[in-house]
Write a protein that holds these residues in place. Sequence first.
Motif, short mmCIF file in Angstrom:
data_model
loop_
_atom_site.label_atom_id
_atom_site.label_comp_id
_atom_site.label_asym_id
_atom_site.label_seq_id
_atom_site.Cartn_x
_atom_site.Cartn_y
_atom_site.Cartn_z
N GLU A 74 45.53 35.29 21.55
CA GLU A 74 44.84 35.25 22.61
C GLU A 74 44.19 33.80 23.01
O GLU A 74 44.16 33.37 24.31
CB GLU A 74 43.55 36.32 22.75
CG GLU A 74 44.09 37.86 23.11
CD GLU A 74 45.02 37.95 24.15
OE1 GLU A 74 44.37 37.41 25.27
OE2 GLU A 74 45.92 38.55 24.10
N GLU A 75 43.88 33.23 21.89
CA GLU A 75 43.09 31.81 22.10
C GLU A 75 44.11 30.76 22.70
O GLU A 75 43.67 29.88 23.37
CB GLU A 75 42.55 31.51 20.54
CG GLU A 75 43.55 31.32 19.69
CD GLU A 75 43.73 32.69 18.78
OE1 GLU A 75 43.79 32.12 17.46
OE2 GLU A 75 43.33 33.71 19.22
N GLU A 117 41.89 39.93 33.02
CA GLU A 117 40.61 39.40 33.06
C GLU A 117 41.14 37.68 32.96
O GLU A 117 40.40 36.85 33.86
CB GLU A 117 39.89 39.27 31.94
CG GLU A 117 39.09 40.89 31.80
CD GLU A 117 39.90 41.79 31.26
OE1 GLU A 117 39.74 43.19 31.64
OE2 GLU A 117 41.19 41.58 30.78
N GLN A 118 41.94 37.38 32.26
CA GLN A 118 42.68 36.03 32.18
C GLN A 118 43.27 35.69 33.64
O GLN A 118 43.09 34.48 34.38
CB GLN A 118 43.63 35.89 30.97
CG GLN A 118 42.90 35.85 29.77
CD GLN A 118 43.91 35.76 28.48
OE1 GLN A 118 45.12 36.43 28.63
NE2 GLN A 118 43.71 35.21 27.58
N LEU A 119 43.98 36.55 34.03
CA LEU A 119 44.69 36.28 35.46
C LEU A 119 43.62 36.07 36.64
O LEU A 119 43.63 35.31 37.48
CB LEU A 119 45.74 37.64 35.63
CG LEU A 119 47.03 37.51 35.10
CD1 LEU A 119 47.58 38.71 35.51
CD2 LEU A 119 47.80 36.20 35.23
N ILE A 123 43.22 33.03 39.14
CA ILE A 123 43.35 33.25 40.71
C ILE A 123 42.15 32.88 41.32
O ILE A 123 42.14 32.00 42.21
CB ILE A 123 43.33 34.92 41.21
CG1 ILE A 123 44.85 35.37 40.45
CG2 ILE A 123 43.26 35.20 42.19
CD1 ILE A 123 44.94 36.88 40.27
N GLU A 124 40.74 32.99 40.80
CA GLU A 124 39.48 32.54 41.32
C GLU A 124 39.67 30.78 41.27
O GLU A 124 39.27 30.24 42.44
CB GLU A 124 38.48 33.10 40.51
CG GLU A 124 38.18 34.31 40.71
CD GLU A 124 37.06 34.88 39.76
OE1 GLU A 124 36.59 34.28 39.21
OE2 GLU A 124 36.73 36.25 39.86
N GLU A 125 39.99 30.36 40.07
CA GLU A 125 40.30 28.76 40.06
C GLU A 125 41.26 28.43 41.31
O GLU A 125 40.79 27.46 42.10
CB GLU A 125 40.73 28.53 38.81
CG GLU A 125 40.31 27.00 38.33
CD GLU A 125 39.03 26.79 38.34
OE1 GLU A 125 38.57 25.55 38.35
OE2 GLU A 125 38.19 27.60 38.02
N ILE A 126 42.26 29.11 41.37
CA ILE A 126 43.12 28.40 42.48
C ILE A 126 42.45 28.55 43.68
O ILE A 126 42.57 27.78 44.60
CB ILE A 126 44.52 29.30 42.46
CG1 ILE A 126 45.11 29.19 41.28
CG2 ILE A 126 45.23 28.99 43.69
CD1 ILE A 126 46.36 30.04 41.14
N ASP A 151 45.24 48.05 35.42
CA ASP A 151 44.20 46.82 35.63
C ASP A 151 45.07 45.53 36.40
O ASP A 151 44.43 44.92 36.64
CB ASP A 151 43.39 46.69 34.53
CG ASP A 151 42.42 47.84 34.17
OD1 ASP A 151 41.80 48.36 35.19
OD2 ASP A 151 41.75 47.89 33.10
N HIS A 152 46.36 45.24 35.45
CA HIS A 152 46.88 44.03 35.86
C HIS A 152 47.36 44.30 37.39
O HIS A 152 46.93 43.40 38.12
CB HIS A 152 48.35 44.22 35.15
CG HIS A 152 48.27 43.44 33.93
ND1 HIS A 152 48.48 44.11 32.74
CD2 HIS A 152 48.02 42.19 33.50
CE1 HIS A 152 48.33 43.41 31.67
NE2 HIS A 152 48.02 41.89 32.11
#
Length: 455
Positions: A74-75, A117-119, A123-126, A151-152
């Motif tokens: 994950e890291e 959560e990573q996606l 998305i928020e950064e974009i 959830d995805h």
Amino acid sequence: MIDFEKFVKYSRPGPRYTSYPTAVEFSEDFTYEEYIQSLENQDSQKPLSLYFHLPFCRSACYFCGCNVVFTSKEEKKDRYIEYLKKELQILQRHLDTSREVIQLHFGGGTPTFFSPEQLQIIIEEIKKVFPHWSKEAEVSCEIDPRFLSEDHMRTLAAGGFNRVSFGVQDFNEKVQQAVHRLQSFEVTKNAVDLARKYGMQSVNIDLIYGLPYQTLESFKETLAKTLELDPDRLAVFNYAHVPWLKKTMRKIDETTLPTPEVKLAILKYTIDFFTTHGYKMIGMDHFAKPEDELFQAIEKGELHRNFQGYTTKGGADLIGIGLTSIGEGEDYYAQNYKEMQLYEEAVDSGKLPYHRGVKLTFDDRVRKAVIMELMANFKLDIPRIEKEFNIDFQEYFADALQELKEFEEQDLVKVSDKAIEVSPTGTLLIRNIVMPFDAYMKKHGEGKKVFSKTV
């Protein structure tokens, strides 16, 4: 009826023409400074198309030609997200990010190998960096059904995604074992059902013909199962066996690959199958329902082709973000580093991770217009090309037109003063038909291992 044995002679190495010039011509001769200048000089009125490469996979699919990083950690994914953020910050210094975005695509790797959560963070950064989006923006994600949770799908839908593309390749278990990708019909159906539940406007399914142990009979079963899923679009790709470029392909026993005759029979059957079940062939390897905008675009002759395949979103500058991503402007292509260490070093030094590309000459731009138009719409408006580039088409392309005569004699293409039109049978050999317009093909010759076989 197609004479497959006659067609086999056209089985020769050739590009897929997702670009022209092709990536083989990319080099460091197009410098970082020139790339930055090209970015900064872009027309601020032109919309943007964004491609994000999310390169991680859990394990190798032996047929895959993508640039991927295998990991279970994950890291590594968290670290990559931090570098994407840094790359976007650098990009803001050189690109007017207030321009309207009309297309976003997450490619891989396996984008849904990232957690929901990573996606969400990506998305928020974009959206922070690119605040203005067209209401008709095409926002799509490639998905491996084996790595997909509700959830995805919820995260993608909330983030504005409206299109998904599911990798299937083949439902036959023997074929799946040979390519190291076991994926049941049930797993794929569950993924498609989730896409429908969360309101995805378009569901695409990818199939590949030419894989180990495939026969016409076995592929007929895959097609029947695919039809049960009722996709809006399909992409049916010719497997590109390039073991000299992709080490994982060396795990495939070449004696199990279908012959060119079998591959052509599969392709012909596939076209007949989908066109008799309400789909229309779009470009070289795509199918769409009549109500799909791809179908409508080809009716109007407005289909375009880029690194994501066929699209209705022409006229945008494509910005490639992340490891190995490719961007495209009016007169250049630019590719980021393929090696993670070099990608990170560039970003850490405050530079975009640009590695190589090509600045298009006038001749490149003329030939690109011709090749891409034929690849997308199977016909070319000659007077329009003459007017756009101020050339005499017959004179400029005398050699290419001479080479096309062989295809004319076989009723694969029709050439007049006004147009070049590819016949329905000719579409099976569209890569061969456009190759005479490619000024770089003669340089590579038949001996050098550069491209996959066209048939």
